[in-house]
Design an enzyme around this catalytic site. Structure first.
Site: not given
Lengths: 465, 322
Positions: B55-56, B83, B105, B133
């Site tokens: 969504r974000t 990795k 994020r 946020h």
């Protein structure tokens, strides 16, 4: 005579009750005269302080297993540079120091390096898992006087009680990492495999987001980091004091960081318990406010606490509740520390800054030469500070030959420092293999000039000898 | 004006107002036949997602594209991070490639702030751990202002798992900065430590708070918190702190219901309550794009890549259309 005489130093010897300017003559490994005429070569120590070599009850030398962070050689070099003549490395190496083989290995490496005496601490339980007792007898036969699973609490009260009882065979000391894990890791915990949780965690990894990341309080709330509540330390200290009571067992409380823990230990001592305690320089100088930078150099276990806790630890040192200043020197390489806060391991360097931090932050103004120098809010005299850094730790762990007294016939384990010199900590100039000091860039007062181990310079005029 | 967008706590009333005013102008672009302006042409925005959030990420991607920026999506899964490349090396790689903005994020609180030490790019926090946020908080403020006309003086109730919520920290701080009164409601176990220092009221009694609430903000309750004994069961949670049609009826006339999504229908909110006429939940999602456009524009839009002037709505409008 073939020896030498340190002249003009202020001899501060808590064990001998001495604080006066006096010549100290050394021949071979021993002190041959205090307060006499110059014998042998004259070594000018005018304006300096001469004290018993410092003794650190709590370090992590990382070898065997994490030689990228530190080795016995580099860690003991850092110790010598910091004025220490004896250090006690914790058992959370890889393999764990839970049997005589690792004790022997660390002792041999220390002898070969020759920078300072090393008294390995044995594990309480096999693999630091908190389940089965390690073979203390085999380690005691190698001279081990203290057992600890540092970094990992002994979670079972039964195992802890048995350890306290069993160690009485050698009148050995049990030092339990005071952290009630149910309150810091969540119910169920993480088990010994999360070896990186402790302040000395040899392995990487600081646990998941739900594992405690910093002191619980106003700031953990704001920063969105899982809290390490002071109760987790106090519940464990209280449990251990109760278990040790009346059994004649010897308990040592490491890295005391909360006001409540200081009070518990003070009360226990007043009742005559055989308990000793240590505090780390960062716990009597730094506060959780530093975590707002999210710089993992400030991540340590137990965590940096509040101003009130710092004050309480200082009072504990001043009134003798806390016997010793111990660094919990915990090296980590940059790639481990330069991670997300939650992923970075806990721990800070301490050996090369402990004396200066103590002098700068705790010791009051006293005349040194013509200059008056001192902490803004002194809590210790110079002699008390040196007792906490040398005499008390040596005695609390039965380490003979260290901690003074400075007297004819005694081994010449000594530190010579300039109590007034100001210097700025450069993490790249440290002797440790790692650079994770929270005091980088900080101006401190008091600098080690030379360190002597049994009459031999291990550090001389600011450089390794 | 804003070097990095890390936390709602860093933003002043004027800064928040400028972001909301600019978003208002930008929201109109979506209504055009060609929903795109050339403002950030030649600029590169990297969506650096160490944690899944479709969504974000999509909201930021649409926002950047409507401003004509080039967008790179860097997901920690399937990238060098999995990795074994560390966070810092990933940051240095992006720095070497010369991106203009990084939308990050991360599951670890503080990661966006750490990133600013290693890169010259503007960093926008798209959610870090339990910490912040900020664009969610800003889009919520925008939605409240759009719907109710103002923020100052409103009575807001933030209900649920505030302890583990980055959204709550941003929303509560934003509301307080803009002059609203905030009451945090939930079981004591889900309140953050020292909530008394947050500058809000605290209540455990939702029914008593509802009649005095203009903005009812519901937080997602994560099922796994049950296993950790923060509360006994989702059934009990729903009964005491969940919002259904009956509880909605206790709100005063004109009050709105908000939720940052994704919802646990049946736990913190029932389906009929979520879809009620005064639910802002879909509008929040829509407004997210305009608010994120506004943040990108203000941080990247100036001549020198610094913040453009945001004096008034008129001048913004001119700039956007230029």
């Amino acid at each position: 005579m073939s020896g030498f005489t340190l002249t003009g130093a202020r001899v501060v010897d808590p064990a001998g009750g001495r604080d006066e300017v006096a010549n100290v003559s050394i021949d071979g490994e021993i002190v041959v005269a205090v307060g006499g005429q110059v014998q042998g070569t004259r070594v000018d120590a005018d304006g300096l302080v001469l004290a018993p070599g410092l003794v650190d009850l709590h370090v992590h030398l990382r070898e065997p297993g994490r030689e990228d962070a530190e080795t016995v050689e580099s860690g003991t070099a850092a110790a010598a540079a910091g004025g220490f003549t004896a250090v006690c490395p914790m058992a959370n190496t890889d393999p764990v120091c839970d049997h005589a083989g690792v004790v022997e290995q660390v002792s041999r490496l220390a002898r070969e390096a020759g920078h300072c005496d090393v008294y390995p601490i044995g594990a309480i339980t096999r693999g630091l898992r908190g389940e089965e007792l390690a073979e203390m007898g085999a380690m005691a036969a190698q001279g081990v006087r203290c057992f600890s699973d540092d970094g990992m609490p002994v979670r079972s009260a039964q195992v802890m009680r048995r350890a306290l009882e069993y160690a009485r065979t050698w009148d050995a000391i049990i030092c339990n990492h005071a952290e009630e894990a149910a309150l810091t890791w969540g119910e169920g915990g993480r088990g010994a495999t999360a070896g990186g949780r402790g302040s000395g965690g040899a392995a990487g990894g600081g646990g998941g987001a739900d594992a405690a990341q910093m002191n619980e309080g106003e700031l953990s709330s704001l920063l969105g980091l899982a809290g390490w509540p002071h109760e987790a330390e106090e519940v464990m200290v209280a449990r251990d004091l109760i278990l040790a009571r009346g059994r004649g067992a010897r308990l040592h409380v490491p890295h005391v960081s909360t006001a409540g823990a200081v009070d518990l230990i003070r009360d226990a001592k007043a009742r005559g318990a055989r308990v000793t305690a240590e505090a780390a320089p960062h716990h009597f100088t730094l506060v959780d406010e530093l975590v707002t930078s999210y710089d993992p150099v400030y991540k340590v276990n137990p965590p940096l606490r509040t101003k009130d806790d710092v004050e309480a630890v200082r009072r504990g040192l001043a009134d003798g509740t806390i016997d010793a200043i111990a660094t919990d020197h915990a090296p980590h390489p940059p790639e481990q520390k330069e991670q997300e806060w939650a992923h970075a391991p806990c721990g800070m360097l301490g050996l090369e800054t402990a004396l200066a931090v103590t002098l700068t932050q705790l010791v009051g103004a006293e005349p040194v030469g013509t200059e008056l120098v001192g902490a803004e809010r002194p809590v210790l005299t110079l002699s008390q500070a040196l007792a906490a850094l040398s005499t008390n730790p040596a005695r609390s762990r039965d380490i003979g030959g260290h901690g003074g007294p400075i007297q004819p016939g005694g081994p010449a384990n000594l530190v010579l420092f300039d109590p007034a010199q100001r210097w700025t900590v450069d993490e790249r100039a440290l002797h440790s293999r790692s650079r994770n000091t929270p005091f980088a860039g900080t101006q401190l007062r008091g600098r080690v000039v030379s360190t002597l181990l049994r009459g031999r310079f291990t550090f001389r005029d600011g450089a390794l000898a | 004006m804003i070097p990095h967008l890390l936390s709602m706590q860093d933003l002043s009333v004027d800064q928040i107002t400028a972001i909301l005013d600019t978003a208002e102008t930008l929201k109109e672009i979506a209504l055009r036949p060609i929903a795109k302006v050339p403002t950030l042409r030649g600029r590169t925005v990297c969506n650096l997602f160490f944690e899944d959030s479709t969504r974000t990420r999509i909201s930021f991607e649409i926002a950047a594209k409507r401003l004509s920026a080039d967008v790179i999506n860097f997901s920690a899964k399937g990238s060098s991070v999995s990795k074994g490349e560390g966070f810092k090396d990933t940051a240095l790689t992006l720095q070497a490639m010369g991106v203009d903005a990084i939308v990050v994020r991360h599951a670890a609180s503080g990661a966006p702030q750490q990133l600013t030490r290693w890169v010259d790019a503007k960093v926008l926090n798209a959610g870090d751990g339990w910490h912040q946020h900020p664009t969610q908080g800003l889009l919520d403020l925008f939605t409240i202002r759009e719907r109710l006309g103002h923020i100052e003086g409103l009575r807001a109730a933030v209900v649920g798992d505030v302890f583990h919520s980055r959204v709550a920290r941003s929303v509560v701080q934003g509301l307080l900065t803009m002059g609203a009164e905030v009451t945090i409601v939930g079981p004591p176990t889900l309140l953050p430590p020292r909530v008394d220092t947050w500058g809000t009221a605290v209540s455990h009694d939702l029914d008593a708070v509802l009649p005095k609430t203009d903005v009812l903000y519901l937080l997602r309750v994560q099922q796994e918190r049950m296993g950790e004994q923060f509360f006994p069961s989702s059934r009990e949670y729903a009964r005491i702190w969940g919002v259904d049609r009956d509880r909605l009826a206790r709100l005063p006339e004109g009050a709105v219901v908000m939720h940052p999504g994704p919802m646990n229908r049946g736990v913190e909110v029932t389906a009929d309550a979520a879809d009620a006429p005064n639910s802002m939940i879909q509008l929040q999602v829509t407004n997210g794009i305009a608010v994120r456009m506004s943040c990108l524009y203000l941080m990247l839009g100036g001549e020198d890549g610094r913040a453009a002037d945001v004096g008034g709505r008129g001048s913004n409008s001119e700039r956007v259309e230029a």
